[in-house]
Design a protein around this motif. Structure first.
Motif, mmCIF file in Angstrom:
data_model
loop_
_atom_site.group_PDB
_atom_site.id
_atom_site.type_symbol
_atom_site.label_atom_id
_atom_site.label_comp_id
_atom_site.label_asym_id
_atom_site.label_seq_id
_atom_site.Cartn_x
_atom_site.Cartn_y
_atom_site.Cartn_z
ATOM 1 N N GLU B 148 0.978 -1.107 0.153
ATOM 2 C CA GLU B 148 -0.114 -0.092 0.091
ATOM 3 C C GLU B 148 0.896 1.213 0.021
ATOM 4 O O GLU B 148 0.640 2.123 -0.579
ATOM 5 C CB GLU B 148 -0.803 0.047 1.399
ATOM 6 N N ILE B 149 1.810 1.207 0.688
ATOM 7 C CA ILE B 149 2.869 2.392 0.883
ATOM 8 C C ILE B 149 3.547 2.497 -0.357
ATOM 9 O O ILE B 149 3.833 3.678 -0.854
ATOM 10 C CB ILE B 149 3.735 2.061 1.988
ATOM 11 N N GLU B 150 4.343 1.439 -0.876
ATOM 12 C CA GLU B 150 4.798 1.385 -2.463
ATOM 13 C C GLU B 150 4.062 2.247 -3.362
ATOM 14 O O GLU B 150 4.304 2.928 -4.132
ATOM 15 C CB GLU B 150 5.244 0.188 -2.842
ATOM 16 N N GLU B 151 2.628 1.583 -3.511
ATOM 17 C CA GLU B 151 1.804 2.420 -4.311
ATOM 18 C C GLU B 151 1.605 3.758 -4.309
ATOM 19 O O GLU B 151 1.441 4.470 -4.971
ATOM 20 C CB GLU B 151 0.239 1.581 -4.211
ATOM 21 N N ILE B 152 1.512 4.361 -2.865
ATOM 22 C CA ILE B 152 1.143 5.706 -2.490
ATOM 23 C C ILE B 152 2.454 6.384 -3.255
ATOM 24 O O ILE B 152 2.517 7.566 -3.908
ATOM 25 C CB ILE B 152 1.175 5.876 -1.178
ATOM 26 N N PHE B 153 3.626 6.028 -3.004
ATOM 27 C CA PHE B 153 4.831 6.458 -3.473
ATOM 28 C C PHE B 153 5.115 6.486 -4.897
ATOM 29 O O PHE B 153 5.656 7.435 -5.658
ATOM 30 C CB PHE B 153 6.123 6.164 -2.607
ATOM 31 N N ILE B 154 4.783 5.243 -5.306
ATOM 32 C CA ILE B 154 4.918 5.178 -6.794
ATOM 33 C C ILE B 154 3.914 6.123 -7.573
ATOM 34 O O ILE B 154 4.465 6.708 -8.521
ATOM 35 C CB ILE B 154 4.403 3.810 -7.176
ATOM 36 N N GLY B 155 2.707 6.366 -6.846
ATOM 37 C CA GLY B 155 1.980 7.343 -7.451
ATOM 38 C C GLY B 155 2.684 8.856 -7.461
ATOM 39 O O GLY B 155 2.279 9.647 -8.317
ATOM 40 N N MET B 156 3.608 9.156 -6.637
ATOM 41 C CA MET B 156 4.223 10.378 -6.540
ATOM 42 C C MET B 156 5.548 10.566 -7.301
ATOM 43 O O MET B 156 6.294 11.289 -7.289
ATOM 44 C CB MET B 156 4.561 10.943 -5.206
ATOM 45 N N GLY B 157 5.766 9.279 -8.071
ATOM 46 C CA GLY B 157 6.905 9.246 -8.952
ATOM 47 C C GLY B 157 8.047 8.604 -8.400
ATOM 48 O O GLY B 157 9.200 8.511 -8.892
ATOM 49 N N PHE B 158 7.993 7.664 -7.173
ATOM 50 C CA PHE B 158 8.970 7.252 -6.684
ATOM 51 C C PHE B 158 9.367 5.675 -7.278
ATOM 52 O O PHE B 158 8.488 5.103 -7.663
ATOM 53 C CB PHE B 158 8.929 6.796 -5.114
ATOM 54 N N GLU B 159 10.632 5.393 -7.090
ATOM 55 C CA GLU B 159 10.983 4.085 -7.684
ATOM 56 C C GLU B 159 11.102 3.351 -6.408
ATOM 57 O O GLU B 159 11.331 3.906 -5.373
ATOM 58 C CB GLU B 159 12.176 3.841 -8.408
ATOM 59 N N ILE B 160 11.323 1.913 -6.483
ATOM 60 C CA ILE B 160 11.652 1.259 -5.278
ATOM 61 C C ILE B 160 12.985 0.377 -5.135
ATOM 62 O O ILE B 160 13.260 -0.011 -6.360
ATOM 63 C CB ILE B 160 10.675 -0.099 -5.050
#
Lengths: 801, 370
Positions: B148-160
């Motif tokens: 869930e957290i990954e998806e929030i940040f991916i939405g802001m343009g973050f990579e993992i």
């Protein structure tokens, strides 16, 4: 750390400190207040009384009937103590007061009315033991609240001091911080710190290594009066969680809490000579510390020694031999500065932390040493009316303790995202006792000694500005658009998809600790398998269960099913995706292999109104394997190669291979292990190396024409020996079937009356097709005959009539 | 000719008033034939009304358009008619035949529907019986929240990004401004593999590793397991963290505030307040702790938030410029922020879980709740 508000108030020029407000400004400036404790609440309904008269209890030898004047009225109180006389001032707990969590009520004791209780120090939480009730000073005003009369009308703040603020590990430090926050004056006693410094050489201090001990100050106190600590002093120590012991020790602790400078008092008469040597310990040198433990040191540790032996572990704890006792007359007071990292190392090594070592570790200000001695003298003078004009010995290496930093006003705005006026920045720094002047948009700041370690660079000053200005006053601005590509990598996406797929197939995901015991590896015979040798060992495990990093997920999943079976959950499909570890060559980081472990046990299908009960078997596990393989290797061949592992059933044990790449193992847990684990139901386990599995996926999906010509399905049932493997038959059929054979599917296996013993009938459905034309029955007949012929030759197979 | 005109013509033929005689002795003219066909149609229409079932309908079909029916016979014999009336007679008979056929078909559909309906009414099942079981799988709560957290940040343009769980002292401490002897080290009780190799105590080493191998701009989050030598009611020796790192040309503290406020609102809800408090971490400057308003008491103070009204959930700050010197960035050219959070704590606050140990006991009764 605990501090009291009254104590802080002594150093502030503010009239009144509102506890909640102080707590809030401290918290919002980086010194988190964990708790605000109103001490007077603890002593509610406890007041000062005067013992008017007392007589023996008619029905008890031990009890007395007392008449106590509390100003507004006189009370009858039954008391068990004997240590009082007429006119004594005592602490009276009135009905409703709470003493040691018990609410006091008016009641009858052996037939006599008792309207309250006279309390002992222990009952009041002021000492761990006491004989008789507490007798208070005759100055106490009758009817006043107890807490007010004895200086307990105070508020304790429990603070979390961050490691960068050793200057805040003291009442004065916190007061200084508050003065900057609320704009009040910071008032400190002004001592002439050069006065009486090294005016004689009757006592010598020798420092062998100034790096480890930059400064050692000391003073001799002769013929100290043998008196007890006054109550107010004891109270403050108690409120700060320090146990009162005797006047000298209490004063050293008091000064430490107040100034942040740890002090240590030696019984001068127990020292060998008039010389103190600060040196490294000899290897294996030992000392008995005041907590009665023998401490064995190595040459890393710093000790305080006389010319005979070590008398204290520097900065950590004093020695038993020179401890202050009731008979101590002459005291050597040490106020030194030791090198933080060295104290930290030694304290860790010998497993001993103290209030002093905690302060030294954080690198406290060496300028404090003489001030603390003067403060001690001052307090001793007040408490014991003891005056001294003797020499203060001070040995130090001169060090620079003032630092100039240029702060660009523009940089503040760049870092914080909000421009702050130069004048305001300058004021903030001034309030923090950082002197400064503004020059062409640059603020030239001079950091004082007590912030020397913490404030070294421009950015450190920006942080000071930000935290005093207030984070809540800064804006909230989206990250400027730049080159962003928010997405999962192929690897991450695949892991996520596999996890989801397994859950969709009914498996539950578990997560276990990465640790394992050697015992556990042995129990599952994992230690005997080459595959799992070279384990990574933890040097300092919590206990035997946490000694190794696990090389396989098997034992953890076994434990999970056992634990759940114990909770009466018996039908279980679980998986875990975690790293397993393998030793690398020395000096290198171990190998970390992301691994999927999966275990099935119990029933696959529960008995239902329309379903037959069925237990999990090998093919359930292989079915899941088939599923994930087909998804990522649509044309790759999955092969289970027989290979024996000691933890698997000898006949149901193998490696998982995709296109000749070994990616894991699969099998049935050995029945003996099942029995030893006391599980009483079969379990199947599979482990896949996710790194290998995913990194070999080739993205070669390409559109193929949808067949335009019809296909022909032929069912073929053959009888073969029981030992023959389906895989071999399929391979032979494929080979003989030409490229027209597109699919083979096994749809039945039969063993039984209709065929010979030790034989089985295998029924396959074959699908033939040509992409360029419609096939003729006759040509398929020829192919099928050839297949049968070859199967006959190879496996002695014959068609089932 | 248009279809409507044909129909008009047919109708005029059928109901022509003047008889036109040819054909047989009785019905030699076309008007006789017309009459006869009209009677057939009238009879059919009348009888169709009385038909009660498919069998009767079938009989009717045989009677009027069966092999031996008048209409079909007429059509068969049409060749024998004189040429001038042949087309008229043919057309006429055919029209009526088609009309009868379609009427029968319509009726047939009605009867069939009734028949189906009657048949299906008898096919009773108990829909309250349980469905055929499919096993209920479940993602671990930690994976769920991490995703869930990954998806929030991916939405802001973050990579993992990811990194090793076993680390060197250099990446875990030294390059993060925490050299040996640094007081902050005593906050991290560390498991050692050798003198310089340890189990990472936080996900922060990945900051250094990632910066070493990438140039700004970078926006990453780093989920992963971390280890500390602490084992009691409120500590497990292994737990899960997510680290975040943003480095670019002009990143400032206000960007950090926006990012984490957005995150907190996404994961806990827009109604929650966010508070930034100064704190200390060796590798950020200025540093902050981030609190979210307590949802139990609404900020008034309760047992869950120890009376403060706030729950601490994140550590964060501007990347200390010293870190850039470890990875070869120019601190005058780039700036950035970093943050970190404990996943188990987020789970506990999100779902009201009160015992940390539940996360690693793998009790299916626990996992299956989420």
């Amino acid at each position: 750390m605990k501090v009291t508000l009254n104590w802080i108030g002594e150093f502030l020029g503010a009239e009144r400190l509102e506890p909640e407000n102080i707590a809030s400004v401290l918290t919002m400036s980086g010194t988190e207040v964990k708790k605000v404790e109103y001490i007077s609440d603890k002593y509610k309904n406890i007041i000062i009384g005067r013992l008017v008269d007392f007589s023996p209890h008619p029905d008890s030898d031990k009890l007395s009937l007392c008449e106590v004047d509390i100003g507004s009225s006189k009370l009858n109180i039954v008391c068990g103590a004997k240590n009082f006389k007429k006119e004594d001032r005592v602490a009276v707990a009135l009905p409703g007061a709470k003493v040691k969590d018990i609410t006091i009520r008016k009641n009858k004791i052996r037939g006599q009315i008792s309207e309250g209780m006279m309390c002992s120090e222990m009952e009041l939480g002021l000492s761990s033991e006491s004989e008789g009730i507490m007798i208070l000073s005759s100055n106490c005003e009758i009817g006043d609240s107890f807490s007010k009369s004895v200086g307990l009308d105070d508020v304790v703040l429990e603070l979390e001091i961050t490691p960068n603020r050793p200057d805040c590990l003291s009442v004065m430090g916190i007061a200084r911080e508050i003065s900057a926050l609320i704009g009040a004056d910071f008032v400190v006693p002004e001592y002439d710190l050069q006065k009486r410094l090294n005016i004689d050489s009757k006592f010598k201090i020798e420092i062998e290594d100034y790096d480890l001990c930059p400064r050692y100050s000391a003073k001799l106190f002769r013929n100290i009066p043998n008196i007890k600590s006054p109550q107010w002093l004891k109270n403050r120590l108690i409120l700060c969680d320090v146990r009162p012991i005797n006047l000298i020790v209490d004063l050293t602790n008091y000064v430490m809490l107040e100034t942040g400078q740890p002090l240590h008092a030696f019984d001068k008469d127990m020292l060998y000579s008039n010389k103190i040597i600060v040196r490294r310990a000899g290897k294996g040198e030992n000392i008995i510390t005041i907590d009665d433990s023998i401490r064995i040191l190595d040459d890393d540790a710093l000790v305080i020694a006389d010319e005979d032996k070590a008398v204290a572990i520097a900065g950590i704890m004093g020695g038993k031999d020179t401890e202050i006792s009731e008979n101590t007359k002459n005291v050597l007071l040490e106020s030194a500065n030791f090198y933080g990292p060295s104290i930290m190392r030694t304290s860790k090594k010998i497993g001993l932390r103290s209030e002093a070592s905690n302060r030294f570790e954080k690198k406290i200000d060496p300028m404090l040493t003489v001030f603390a001695i003067r403060r001690f003298e001052d307090l001793l003078g007040k408490v014991a009316n003891f005056k001294t004009e003797e020499c203060i010995y001070d040995n130090f290496k001169k060090v620079e303790r003032e630092r100039k930093i240029n702060l660009r006003v523009g940089k503040v705005g760049q870092v914080l995202g909000k421009d702050i006026d130069a004048g305001l920045i300058s004021d903030i720094l001034t309030n923090l006792k950082i002197s400064n002047r503004i020059k062409d948009n640059i603020i030239e700041a001079t950091v004082p000694s007590f912030r020397y370690e913490d404030l070294q660079r421009e950015i450190d000053l920006i942080e000071e500005v930000a935290r005093i200005y207030g984070y809540d006053r800064l804006d909230s601005i989206p990250i400027p658009a730049s080159d962003r590509r928010g997405k999962y990598s192929l690897y991450q996406k695949t892991i996520k998809d596999i996890r989801q797929a397994l859950c969709d197939m009914g498996l539950v995901e578990v997560i276990n600790y990465s640790f394992i015991s050697a015992e556990s590896l042995k129990k599952f015979k994992i230690n005997l398998e080459d595959r799992y040798k070279n384990n990574v060992k933890i040097l300092n495990p919590i206990n035997e269960d946490f000694k190794l990093l696990r090389p396989t997920l098997l034992p953890a999943l076994m434990k999970n099913i056992k634990d759940n079976i114990n909770h009466n959950i018996k039908d279980i499909g679980i998986f875990e995706i975690s790293k397993v570890f393998k030793k690398n060559s020395s000096g290198k980081l171990p190998f970390e292999i992301n691994t999927l472990g999966m275990m099935l046990t119990g029933k696959a299908v529960q008995k239902g109104w329309n379903e037959k009960e069925r237990s999990f078997d090998f093919y359930d596990l292989k079915g899941i394997l088939d599923f994930i393989c087909k998804r990522y290797y649509p044309s790759g061949s999955l092969k289970i190669k027989e290979k024996q592992y000691r933890f698997f059933h000898p006949r149901v044990s193998g490696t998982v291979n995709i296109e000749d790449l070994e990616v894991g193992i699969i099998g049935k847990i050995h029945p003996v292990i099942i029995e030893e684990t006391e599980i009483v139901q079969d379990a199947y386990y599979m482990e896949l190396d996710m790194d290998k599995f995913i990194n070999n996926i080739k993205e070669t999906k390409k559109y193929k024409f949808i067949p335009a010509f019809p296909s022909i399905d032929i069912d073929l049932a053959i009888v073969v020996d029981n030992k023959i493997k389906s895989e071999d038959i399929v391979n032979e059929i494929k080979e003989s079937g030409t490229e027209l054979l597109k699919k083979i599917r096994l749809f039945d296996i039969y063993r039984g009356e209709q065929i010979e013993k030790d034989k089985k009938s295998m029924a396959y459905s074959l699908n033939f097709r040509d992409d360029t034309r419609t096939l003729k029955d006759t040509e398929i007949e020829i192919i099928v005959n050839r297949i049968l012929e070859n199967l006959g030759k190879k496996f002695n197979a014959r068609i089932r009539e | 000719m248009q279809r409507s005109e044909i129909e008009k013509q047919e109708a005029s033929i059928l109901f022509r008033d003047k008889p036109y005689k040819i054909m047989s002795k009785k019905e030699k003219n076309i008007s006789g034939l017309e009459k006869k066909i009209k009677i057939e149609l009238d009879n059919f229409t009348r009888e169709l009304e009385t038909v009660k079932n498919l069998i009767e309908l079938d009989n009717l079909r045989t009677k009027y358009i069966g092999k031996k029916s008048f209409l079909i016979k007429t059509l068969k014999n049409i060749g024998n008619l004189p040429d001038d009336i042949k087309p008229i007679a043919g057309k006429k008979s055919n029209t009526v035949r088609k009309k009868i056929e379609s009427d029968i078909l319509i009726k047939e559909k009605i009867f069939k529907n009734i028949e189906y309906e009657n048949k299906l009414r008898k096919e009773i099942i108990d829909m309250s019986l349980p469905g055929r079981s499919t096993a209920a799988g479940r993602k671990n709560i930690i994976s769920q929240v991490v995703e869930e957290i990954e998806e929030i940040f991916i939405g802001m343009g973050f990579e993992i990004a990811e990194g090793p769980e076993v680390e060197t002292d250099y990446y875990n401490f030294e390059a993060l401004n925490t050299p040996s002897g640094h007081p902050a080290r005593s906050l991290h009780d560390t498991f050692f593999i050798s003198e310089n190799i340890l189990l990472r105590t936080h996900t922060s080493p990945v900051q250094i590793r990632y910066m070493e191998s990438h140039k700004p701009p970078l926006l990453i989050i780093v989920p992963g397991k971390v280890y500390r030598r602490d084992y009691d009611v409120s500590h497990t020796p292994m737990f899960t963290q997510i680290e975040g790192l943003v480095v670019d040309k002009c990143i400032n503290f206000s960007n950090l505030k926006w990012t984490l406020e957005t995150f907190v609102h996404e994961i806990f809800g827009k109604d929650r307040k966010v508070r930034f408090r100064p704190h200390y971490f060796p590798f950020t400057e200025p540093s902050a702790e981030v609190d979210v308003s307590c949802n139990i008491c609404g900020g008034k103070g309760c047992r869950v938030c120890s009376g403060s009204g706030w729950l601490e959930i994140l550590g964060a700050g501007m990347v200390d410029p010293n870190l850039y010197s470890f990875v070869g960035y120019n601190p005058e050219e780039v700036s950035g922020f970093a943050f970190g959070m404990g996943i188990e704590r987020i789970c506990m606050l999100k779902y009201g879980i009160n015992d940390l140990r539940l996360f690693f006991e793998n009790d299916l009764r626990f996992i299956s709740q989420f």
